[in-house]
Enzyme design. Sequence first.
Site, PDB file in Angstrom:
ATOM      1  N   ASP A  44     -10.139   3.466   1.877  1.00  0.00           N
ATOM      2  CA  ASP A  44     -10.329   2.824   3.186  1.00  0.00           C
ATOM      3  C   ASP A  44     -10.973   3.782   4.197  1.00  0.00           C
ATOM      4  OD1 ASP A  44      -9.406   0.243   2.693  1.00  0.00           O
ATOM      5  OD2 ASP A  44      -7.320   0.778   3.107  1.00  0.00           O
ATOM      6  N   LYS A  85       0.807  -1.228   0.000  1.00  0.00           N
ATOM      7  CA  LYS A  85       0.000   0.000   0.000  1.00  0.00           C
ATOM      8  C   LYS A  85       0.847   1.288   0.000  1.00  0.00           C
ATOM      9  CE  LYS A  85      -4.379  -1.516   1.976  1.00  0.00           C
ATOM     10  NZ  LYS A  85      -5.391  -1.229   2.994  1.00  0.00           N
TER      11      LYS A  85
END
Length: 301
Positions: free
Chosen positions: A111, A75
């Site tokens: 997210d 990520k």
Amino acid sequence: MIREPVVTGKTGVYGIIGHPVEHSLSPVMQNAALQANGINGIYVPFAVAPEQLAAAIGGLRALQVRGFNVTIPHKTAIMPLLDELAPSAIQAGAVNTVVNQAGCLIGHNTDGDGLVASLKDDLDCSVADSKVVLLGAGGAARGALAALCRAGARSVTVVNRTVSAADTLVTSFVADFPETLLQACCFDPFLAGLLPQTDLVINATSLGMAGEKIEGMPLALLPDHAKVYDMVYTPPQTQLLQDALSRGLQTANGLGMLVAQGELAYFLWHGKAPVADVMENALASFGSCVRKVLTAADIAR
Ligand code: NAP
């Protein structure tokens, strides 16, 4: 009912890169949504070892993969390999969704906004003006903190075992969000003093996945209206959520966040929302359904 997609020469390819990636539920959610919306696309898992990340990004670009999700451990490492970063990715310091716009790879992070959407849907909790205690200072907490600030939280206190990590996190956000009071502490008396004025507690530590209790979190001190959210969704009812339910508080686990981040990624790729509930229903058909919103009756189960 999950059906096999029909692949043609015009099928658009989407996917997820991670290492490992076998456990990911994203293919189940995304393929169900593609089918429900009648989009000629397929979403596949790509296992990419850390040392192969740059080569894999070059390959995805060359193959004109139209979009992909990014999971652990890529990520953050992927950020310098992309052509552009959206503000959501810059603030979160991480990318979980990449859009291929005519060969330009743009990194986003859904997210945090997925968390905020789940708080609204599952706990009827509007973050605006709320006083939040955020447990953890890792990658998930960083994305959450950015989204909580964007959503107008009145204060966020980041609580972490390693207080220096909480300090670093808070310090990096202070200038961007002057309207949110940001503070850092560890599980200590300062936290106990804050709890009676807290509206929302969010667990963004990895504690709870193996049945652990979060020490130093005296839930009894929370006011009756406080809500407790756990990003962990396996198991569906962590010790934190059980304790909060016993205290009579409203709770939800992180399944809603998982689904909402996927819905937001889908919107970025396809310009439309998936059919309502299709992703969550796909998880249920796959046998991964867990209750997001828990009640006192669940404690007995
Ligand atoms: P991470 O970067 O590894 O951070 C882990 C955090 O947990 C750190 O703050 C760490 O504190 C803390 N921690 C770990 N072990 C601890 C212990 N024994 N005692 C106290 N604190 C401890 O992980 P992450 O990526 O942020 O993920 C955190 C959790 O969020 C995971 O359970 C993940 O599955 C979940 N998550 C859920 C979703 C969703 O869609 N629902 C999305 C993302 C993440 P130290 O700094 O002191 O080590």
